[in-house]
Design a protein around this motif. Structure first.
Motif: not given
Length: 367
Positions: A124-125, A53-55, A94-96
């Protein structure tokens, strides 16, 4: 239920959720920072970058608060002094999960930030197939709440809550129905909990678990146990010159080189951005020194090819420590040391290796 959420959810996140709903739950938002401009300072935009994951947007409030602008950085390879391992695991989950269910995820968490304990709420949207927008604000304890609000606040501090398109509670992110409905999902969850997503080796927590099991076995059997602390030399220069994608490739190549040099039962773990550790069961100090030198040479001989026609090499500095076995001094340490203490010893030797020229092995007992 929506009234209860409105009571507990930070008002700024409630406004962000309302704006997301107005855009449409299935909408692809090309520029989330512009779409949610009022929240841009407290907004993260996260894009999938290969397995990581990248910001792509890192709000100014986070830069001020945490002292670093992480725009463009791959989250999975951030050093542990910037992103501790336990928080990294939480974010990966959370992101997954949010990408999988395509629903908002809401939670709070309390942690130490610069010697100060703070509580933050996060929302998280999903804003596209491989893009997430995350709003996060520090919160303070409010006035006395009724029992239902207090219970909900306890829930979100322990389990992420999945919100439905209307802003109500749909599920809990750790629900078996939502995430573990097949054996494949169970296996995926276990991998997320135990493995570094970029390199595939044990993450910090799992490394400690496996290494402590081996240390306990060494105690029971009266055997020796050694540990190596590894740090890739000048890794920041790799990212700065060749880019983060090349840095990711270098980390994977480094792990491959380590596997060649190590034995099948040795335990390799990633404990920071470019920091790794190796537990060596049934191995004394002399054997650990031999393995460390073999590993150092293997890394020194490898070549990374970030792009056609481009090449660079790597070196590694290694600190070594050991306990147990036939050495009475080491045997005494076996009864009192744990893996964290041994890592501290190996780290001290590693720092000496870096201070005296890098690309070398230093043994703690010889300091």
């Amino acid at each position: 239920m929506q009234d209860l959420i409105a009571t507990v959810m930070d008002a700024r996140l409630l406004d962000l959720l309302t704006r997301w709903r107005a855009a449409g739950p299935e909408a692809v938002i090309a520029e989330p920072a512009a779409c949610f401009a009022d929240h841009a300072d407290n907004l993260l935009v996260i894009d999938t970058d290969g397995p990581g994951n990248r910001y792509s947007h890192y709000g100014a409030a986070f830069t001020r608060h945490f002292g670093a602008d992480l725009t463009g950085c791959v989250i999975d390879v951030l050093p542990t002094d910037i992103l501790p391992a336990e928080r990294r695991g939480m974010l990966e989950f959370e992101y997954t999960f949010a990408r999988r269910v395509k629903r908002p995820l809401w939670r709070s968490y309390t942690a130490q930030f610069d010697q100060c304990t703070e509580t933050w709420q996060r929302l998280v949207l999903p804003v596209g197939d491989n893009r997430l927008a995350v709003g996060a604000y520090p919160v303070t304890a409010g006035a006395a709440e009724d029992q239902a609000a207090h219970l909900l606040r306890l829930v979100i501090d322990r389990v992420p809550v999945v919100l439905d398109p209307n802003g109500g509670i749909q599920d809990l992110a750790l629900s078996l129905r939502a995430f573990c409905d097949t054996q494949q999902h169970v296996a995926e969850l276990e991998v997320l909990a135990t493995r570094d997503s970029l390199t595939g080796v044990s993450n910090l927590r799992h490394f400690h678990h496996l290494a402590n099991l081996e240390l306990d076995h060494a105690r029971r059997m009266g055997r020796s146990f050694s540990l190596l602390a590894l740090d890739i030399d000048h890794f920041k220069a790799v990212n700065d010159r060749w880019g983060h994608a090349a840095g990711d490739e270098a980390l994977r190549a480094f792990v491959a080189a380590c596997r060649v040099a190590l034995r099948e039962y040795d335990i390799l773990g990633r404990i920071g951005g470019e920091e790794f550790a190796v537990a060596l069961p049934n191995t004394g100090l002399d054997g650990a020194r031999v393995i460390a030198e073999r590993l150092r040479r293997q890394v020194e001989e490898m070549v990374v090819r970030p792009a056609k026609g481009d090449v660079f090499d790597l070196t590694v500095s290694i600190g070594v420590t050991a306990c147990g076995g036939h050495d009475p001094q080491l045997a005494d340490g076996l009864s009192v040391l744990d893996v964290s203490s041994l890592l501290e010893q190996a780290d001290a030797a590693l720092y000496r290796a870096k201070a005296t020229g890098r690309n070398r092995v230093v043994v703690a007992a010889e300091g």
